[in-house]
Design a protein around this motif. Structure first.
Motif, PDB file in Angstrom:
ATOM      1  N   LEU A  32      46.838  68.319 102.459  1.00 13.14           N
ATOM      2  CA  LEU A  32      46.962  69.465 102.949  1.00 13.14           C
ATOM      3  C   LEU A  32      46.227  69.915 102.919  1.00 13.14           C
ATOM      4  N   ALA A  33      45.996  70.690 103.517  1.00 14.83           N
ATOM      5  CA  ALA A  33      44.603  71.707 103.872  1.00 14.83           C
ATOM      6  C   ALA A  33      44.861  73.120 103.890  1.00 14.83           C
ATOM      7  N   SER A  54      45.090  72.320  94.740  1.00 13.79           N
ATOM      8  CA  SER A  54      45.241  72.578  92.871  1.00 13.79           C
ATOM      9  C   SER A  54      45.323  71.686  92.579  1.00 13.79           C
ATOM     10  N   ARG A  55      45.973  70.350  92.460  1.00 11.54           N
ATOM     11  CA  ARG A  55      46.528  69.614  92.141  1.00 11.54           C
ATOM     12  C   ARG A  55      46.923  68.189  93.568  1.00 11.54           C
ATOM     13  N   THR A  56      47.375  67.077  92.480  1.00 12.22           N
ATOM     14  CA  THR A  56      47.205  65.594  93.828  1.00 12.22           C
ATOM     15  C   THR A  56      48.619  65.073  92.561  1.00 12.22           C
ATOM     16  N   LEU A  57      49.187  64.679  93.483  1.00 11.76           N
ATOM     17  CA  LEU A  57      51.141  64.382  92.982  1.00 11.76           C
ATOM     18  C   LEU A  57      51.013  62.783  93.469  1.00 11.76           C
ATOM     19  N   VAL A  58      51.279  62.195  92.795  1.00  5.42           N
ATOM     20  CA  VAL A  58      51.922  60.807  93.245  1.00  5.42           C
ATOM     21  C   VAL A  58      53.193  60.980  93.107  1.00  5.42           C
ATOM     22  N   ASP A  59      53.448  60.519  94.143  1.00  2.00           N
ATOM     23  CA  ASP A  59      55.546  60.070  93.724  1.00  2.00           C
ATOM     24  C   ASP A  59      55.157  58.762  94.470  1.00  2.00           C
ATOM     25  N   ALA A  60      55.997  57.900  93.050  1.00  2.00           N
ATOM     26  CA  ALA A  60      56.219  56.220  93.314  1.00  2.00           C
ATOM     27  C   ALA A  60      57.843  55.939  92.884  1.00  2.00           C
TER      28      ALA A  60
END
Length: 136
Positions: free
Chosen positions: A3-4, A41-47
């Motif tokens: 996301l920008a 602000s962050r990286t979310l990994v959905d798996a």
């Protein structure tokens, strides 16, 4: 998904059991899904990882859909808040004591629905649910 600054998105990752009426329920070899959401602000990994038909007993797997939803960014937060309210309402319907938000309208359900949702950040909500009937 990156996301920008100030950007928003709503992503729905839907895994269905297959053509249940044709006896093809959960007959895949296996199913995995992994998506990374990168914000300022962050990286979310959905798996999600579902075992193949050899490991799922279709008579014991009561759900016909597994769904993940991510609501990221300022323009997605109203919908994210509604998802949080629905999760609280579904929990209250199953007997949980819920402090607030248990009044969300979920409409009539065709089967059982389990849902978990949470706020990860000020502008990031994640929800996941399993539904007995895909239309729910």
């Amino acid at each position: 998904v990156t996301l920008a600054a100030g950007g928003s998105c709503v992503v729905v990752d839907w895994l269905g059991a297959g053509r249940s009426a044709n006896g093809e329920r959960w007959r895949s070899l296996a199913c995995t899904s992994r998506t990374a959401y990168v914000t300022a602000s962050r990286t979310l990994v959905d798996a999600v990882a579902l075992p193949g038909a050899h490991a799922i007993d279709a008579t014991d797997a009561w759900y016909d859909a597994v769904v993940s939803c991510v609501f990221a960014g300022p323009r997605a937060q109203e919908t994210g808040e509604k998802a949080l309210a629905v999760a609280r309402r579904l929990a209250a319907m199953r007997g949980a004591r819920v402090a607030d938000g248990a009044q969300a309208d979920v409409g009539p359900l065709a089967g059982a629905v389990l849902m978990g949702a949470g706020r990860v950040d000020d502008d990031l909500v994640v929800a996941r649910f399993c539904a007995e009937a895909p239309e729910d």
